[in-house]
Structures are given as C-alpha cells and as structure tokens.
Scaffold this motif. Sequence first.
Motif, short mmCIF file in Angstrom:
data_model
loop_
_atom_site.label_atom_id
_atom_site.label_comp_id
_atom_site.label_asym_id
_atom_site.label_seq_id
_atom_site.Cartn_x
_atom_site.Cartn_y
_atom_site.Cartn_z
N GLN A 13 0.82 -1.20 0.00
CA GLN A 13 0.00 0.00 0.00
C GLN A 13 0.86 1.26 0.00
O GLN A 13 0.54 2.24 -0.67
CB GLN A 13 -0.93 0.01 1.22
CG GLN A 13 -2.02 -1.02 1.15
CD GLN A 13 -2.75 -1.17 2.47
OE1 GLN A 13 -2.17 -1.04 3.54
NE2 GLN A 13 -4.05 -1.45 2.39
N LEU A 14 1.97 1.23 0.73
CA LEU A 14 2.89 2.36 0.75
C LEU A 14 3.49 2.58 -0.64
O LEU A 14 3.57 3.72 -1.11
CB LEU A 14 4.01 2.13 1.77
CG LEU A 14 5.07 3.22 1.87
CD1 LEU A 14 4.45 4.56 2.24
CD2 LEU A 14 6.13 2.83 2.88
N ASP A 15 3.88 1.51 -1.30
CA ASP A 15 4.42 1.62 -2.66
C ASP A 15 3.38 2.20 -3.61
O ASP A 15 3.70 3.03 -4.47
CB ASP A 15 4.91 0.26 -3.17
CG ASP A 15 6.15 -0.22 -2.45
OD1 ASP A 15 6.86 0.62 -1.83
OD2 ASP A 15 6.42 -1.43 -2.49
N LEU A 16 2.13 1.78 -3.46
CA LEU A 16 1.06 2.29 -4.30
C LEU A 16 0.83 3.78 -4.04
O LEU A 16 0.67 4.58 -4.97
CB LEU A 16 -0.24 1.51 -4.04
CG LEU A 16 -1.45 1.88 -4.87
CD1 LEU A 16 -1.18 1.66 -6.36
CD2 LEU A 16 -2.63 1.04 -4.43
N LEU A 17 0.86 4.17 -2.79
CA LEU A 17 0.70 5.58 -2.42
C LEU A 17 1.83 6.43 -3.00
O LEU A 17 1.59 7.50 -3.57
CB LEU A 17 0.66 5.71 -0.90
CG LEU A 17 0.43 7.09 -0.32
CD1 LEU A 17 -0.87 7.70 -0.83
CD2 LEU A 17 0.40 7.01 1.20
N SER A 65 5.36 -6.28 8.46
CA SER A 65 3.95 -6.43 8.16
C SER A 65 3.25 -5.12 7.81
O SER A 65 2.26 -5.13 7.12
CB SER A 65 3.24 -7.09 9.34
OG SER A 65 3.41 -6.27 10.49
N ALA A 66 3.75 -4.02 8.36
CA ALA A 66 3.05 -2.75 8.12
C ALA A 66 4.03 -1.60 8.26
O ALA A 66 5.06 -1.71 8.89
CB ALA A 66 1.91 -2.57 9.10
N ALA A 67 3.68 -0.51 7.61
CA ALA A 67 4.49 0.71 7.72
C ALA A 67 3.72 1.69 8.59
O ALA A 67 2.53 1.89 8.41
CB ALA A 67 4.72 1.30 6.33
N GLN A 68 4.42 2.30 9.51
CA GLN A 68 3.82 3.32 10.36
C GLN A 68 4.04 4.67 9.70
O GLN A 68 5.18 5.03 9.44
CB GLN A 68 4.47 3.33 11.75
CG GLN A 68 4.16 2.14 12.58
CD GLN A 68 2.77 2.23 13.16
OE1 GLN A 68 2.27 3.30 13.43
NE2 GLN A 68 2.14 1.08 13.33
N ILE A 69 2.98 5.39 9.44
CA ILE A 69 3.11 6.71 8.81
C ILE A 69 2.42 7.72 9.69
O ILE A 69 1.35 7.53 10.14
CB ILE A 69 2.51 6.72 7.40
CG1 ILE A 69 3.20 5.67 6.56
CG2 ILE A 69 2.60 8.06 6.77
CD1 ILE A 69 2.57 5.48 5.22
#
Length: 69
Positions: A13-17, A65-69
């Motif tokens: 999702q981060l890459d897509l963003l 598993s997830a990126a914190q933004i």
Amino acid sequence: MTDLATINITEKQLDLLLSGLRYVKSAEKLRVEEPTPEYVRSRSEKLEEIKTLENTLNSSPRNQSAAQI
C-alpha cells in the motif's frame, strides 16, 4: 504542518501511495498554463508539498507487516 496522523498500511500500500504521488507530481509539472506569478507560486507550493510528503513517507519506519506513517 504540525498535525501528524498515524496509519497502518502494508508495504504494498505504501508503494502504491508513493506511485500515486509520483503521478500527481508529474501531472503538475506537465500542466500547461499561462505562467502568471500566481500560477508559478501555486505550482511551486504544490510541488514542494508533494516532495515533503514523499520524503516523509520514504523516511517512515517500516516493519515487515506494516508501515507506520
């Protein structure tokens, strides 16, 4: 900008963003309009905001598993 939001997104999702931000940045750079002082200022501000957001996203701590933004 002083307000920060924290969201959990996956690496995909981060890459897509980030890909979407690159698209928006390219569209803004390629936009054809009369180069009035107001337009030039507005365009510069938009591009700077996009750059800042990209830098923030790229420098955010990432977990497996997830990126914190």
